[in-house]
Design an enzyme around this catalytic site. Structure first.
Site, PDB file in Angstrom:
ATOM      1  N   ARG A 103      14.594 -14.628 -32.560  1.00  0.00           N
ATOM      2  CA  ARG A 103      15.112 -13.252 -32.455  1.00  0.00           C
ATOM      3  C   ARG A 103      15.439 -12.803 -33.869  1.00  0.00           C
ATOM      4  O   ARG A 103      16.287 -13.414 -34.539  1.00  0.00           O
ATOM      5  CB  ARG A 103      16.354 -13.210 -31.570  1.00  0.00           C
ATOM      6  CG  ARG A 103      17.099 -11.895 -31.676  1.00  0.00           C
ATOM      7  CD  ARG A 103      18.132 -11.696 -30.597  1.00  0.00           C
ATOM      8  NE  ARG A 103      17.499 -11.450 -29.315  1.00  0.00           N
ATOM      9  CZ  ARG A 103      18.115 -10.943 -28.258  1.00  0.00           C
ATOM     10  NH1 ARG A 103      19.399 -10.623 -28.330  1.00  0.00           N
ATOM     11  NH2 ARG A 103      17.479 -10.744 -27.124  1.00  0.00           N
ATOM     12  N   HIS A 130      10.116  -6.594 -27.422  1.00  0.00           N
ATOM     13  CA  HIS A 130      10.880  -7.592 -26.661  1.00  0.00           C
ATOM     14  C   HIS A 130      10.006  -8.058 -25.486  1.00  0.00           C
ATOM     15  O   HIS A 130      10.277  -7.756 -24.323  1.00  0.00           O
ATOM     16  CB  HIS A 130      12.185  -6.959 -26.177  1.00  0.00           C
ATOM     17  CG  HIS A 130      13.234  -7.944 -25.748  1.00  0.00           C
ATOM     18  ND1 HIS A 130      13.031  -9.312 -25.744  1.00  0.00           N
ATOM     19  CD2 HIS A 130      14.505  -7.748 -25.290  1.00  0.00           C
ATOM     20  CE1 HIS A 130      14.143  -9.910 -25.321  1.00  0.00           C
ATOM     21  NE2 HIS A 130      15.033  -8.985 -25.036  1.00  0.00           N
ATOM     22  N   GLN A 133      11.490  -9.869 -22.341  1.00  0.00           N
ATOM     23  CA  GLN A 133      12.159  -8.935 -21.428  1.00  0.00           C
ATOM     24  C   GLN A 133      11.132  -8.298 -20.501  1.00  0.00           C
ATOM     25  O   GLN A 133      11.345  -8.149 -19.295  1.00  0.00           O
ATOM     26  CB  GLN A 133      12.891  -7.862 -22.245  1.00  0.00           C
ATOM     27  CG  GLN A 133      13.652  -6.864 -21.400  1.00  0.00           C
ATOM     28  CD  GLN A 133      14.816  -7.481 -20.659  1.00  0.00           C
ATOM     29  OE1 GLN A 133      15.648  -8.145 -21.262  1.00  0.00           O
ATOM     30  NE2 GLN A 133      14.876  -7.297 -19.355  1.00  0.00           N
ATOM     31  N   ASP A 221      17.934   1.749 -21.847  1.00  0.00           N
ATOM     32  CA  ASP A 221      18.500   0.719 -22.739  1.00  0.00           C
ATOM     33  C   ASP A 221      19.490   1.443 -23.648  1.00  0.00           C
ATOM     34  O   ASP A 221      19.558   2.687 -23.662  1.00  0.00           O
ATOM     35  CB  ASP A 221      17.344   0.072 -23.538  1.00  0.00           C
ATOM     36  CG  ASP A 221      17.795  -1.042 -24.481  1.00  0.00           C
ATOM     37  OD1 ASP A 221      18.916  -1.566 -24.312  1.00  0.00           O
ATOM     38  OD2 ASP A 221      17.012  -1.386 -25.398  1.00  0.00           O
ATOM     39  N   CYS A 261      17.930  -3.528 -19.398  1.00  0.00           N
ATOM     40  CA  CYS A 261      17.774  -4.903 -19.888  1.00  0.00           C
ATOM     41  C   CYS A 261      19.115  -5.559 -20.175  1.00  0.00           C
ATOM     42  O   CYS A 261      19.191  -6.777 -20.273  1.00  0.00           O
ATOM     43  CB  CYS A 261      16.900  -4.903 -21.139  1.00  0.00           C
ATOM     44  SG  CYS A 261      17.545  -3.872 -22.459  1.00  0.00           S
ATOM     45  N   ARG A 289      14.905 -13.295 -16.171  1.00  0.00           N
ATOM     46  CA  ARG A 289      14.603 -13.789 -17.526  1.00  0.00           C
ATOM     47  C   ARG A 289      14.367 -15.302 -17.471  1.00  0.00           C
ATOM     48  O   ARG A 289      13.475 -15.830 -18.111  1.00  0.00           O
ATOM     49  CB  ARG A 289      15.772 -13.485 -18.487  1.00  0.00           C
ATOM     50  CG  ARG A 289      16.051 -12.011 -18.744  1.00  0.00           C
ATOM     51  CD  ARG A 289      14.939 -11.352 -19.535  1.00  0.00           C
ATOM     52  NE  ARG A 289      14.643 -12.045 -20.779  1.00  0.00           N
ATOM     53  CZ  ARG A 289      15.296 -11.869 -21.938  1.00  0.00           C
ATOM     54  NH1 ARG A 289      16.237 -10.973 -22.017  1.00  0.00           N
ATOM     55  NH2 ARG A 289      14.969 -12.555 -23.035  1.00  0.00           N
TER      56      ARG A 289
END
Ligand code: CP
Ligand code: NVA
Length: 307
Positions: A103, A130, A133, A221, A261, A289
């Site tokens: 990340r 991402h 996700q 988001d 998310c 996830r």
């Protein structure tokens, strides 16, 4: 079985690879204990330059449930944080572990890791994408709606990393995506161009009602992503009117599901009533996830496991 080499962008996945991962994820969700030895003796290095709850925990638990091991590596605590090169780090980790997830702030960092590593590299969020996700989002949508192709998805808010991966994922799986952003916050033009090459049906608009009308799925988001904190005041002003709330939801289909998310800011990008209401599936989405990443790890490192 599908074998994915790296997952840096959602566009690294073909439609059949996505479906293979979703099918395996669904099996793994049903029989959570059936794959306990699948990655026995395998290790995953997890480099984090930014905070995380879901991504870190779900990858770590995924490796545990598959019989392997995950190492949490805070960027600042690595020699990377003292200017060891990304390439040297990738080369060294390749001698110890079986895959790397990272990340990072800059998308270029995770691309460089992938270029230099001899093992699979997974983007666990960058400023551009991402993709992990996305896999959980698709699993959640498919659980609720049966099929992906032809569904109407509306993204409301910032054209950010999560939005970029959704644009590519929608193009690959044939979902009709409408993205509503304030002027100046539209998704990356290179991502939209790539989605168009993949046959995308994405509509970009500045009108949330236009995007939400008749939608099967509403998705939002945060307005201030990690790394954007310096623009917080301006962003909160610019995004006013782009909240998913009961009024906007009333324009969607009556059985519309709401995704986020997470982490969420109730009262900013989404009202508390909608986030905690009957249309919201955000906890399933967060749970997925784990299952999606277990399936992803199997497809990425099982070949080495099989010898
Ligand atoms: N959705 C997501 O990636 O959450 P974290 O930042 O907690 O990992
Ligand atoms: N767009 C958000 C997603 C967090 C999971 C961020 O990058 O901070």
């Amino acid at each position: 079985m599908t074998h994915v080499t790296n997952l840096i962008s959602a566009s690294d996945l073909k439609c059949e690879e996505i479906y293979d991962i979703l099918n395996l994820a669904a099996l793994m969700k049903e029989g959570r204990e059936s794959y306990m030895d699948a990655l026995k003796g395998m290790s995953l290095a997890m480099i984090f330059e930014k905070p995380s709850t879901r991504t870190r925990v779900s990858f770590e638990v995924a490796m545990t449930e598959l019989g392997g091991h995950a190492l949490y590596l805070n960027y600042a605590d690595l020699q990377l944080g003292r200017s060891e090169t990304i390439c040297d780090t990738a080369g060294v980790l390749s001698r110890y572990v079986h895959a790397i997830t990272a990340r990072v702030y800059s998308h270029e960092t995770v691309r460089e890791l992938a270029r230099c590593a001899d093992i699979p590299v997974i983007n666990a969020l960058s400023d551009m994408e991402h993709p992990c996700q996305l896999l959980a989002d698709l699993l959640t949508i498919r659980e609720r709606k049966g099929d992906l192709e032809g569904l109407r998805i509306a993204w409301i808010g910032d054209g950010n990393n999560v939005c970029n991966s959704l644009i590519l994922g929608s193009a690959i799986t044939g979902m009709n995506l409408a993205v509503a952003c304030p002027a100046g916050y539209e998704p990356d033009a290179r991502v939209v161009a790539r989605a168009n090459e993949l046959g995308s049906k994405v509509l970009i608009t500045n009108d949330p009602v236009e995007a939400a009308s008749g939608a099967d799925v509403l998705y939002t988001d945060v307005w201030v992503s990690m790394g954007d904190e310096g623009e917080e005041e301006k962003r909160l002003r610019d995004f006013s009117g782009f909240q998913i709330n009961s009024d906007l939801l009333s324009h969607a289909k009556s059985d519309c599901i709401v995704l986020h998310c997470l982490p969420a800011h109730r009262g900013q990008e989404i009202s508390a009533k909608v986030l905690d209401g009957e249309h919201s599936v955000v906890l399933d989405q967060a749970e997925n996830r784990l299952h999606a990443q277990k399936a992803l790890l199997m497809t990425m490192i099982s070949r080495q496991c099989d010898g």
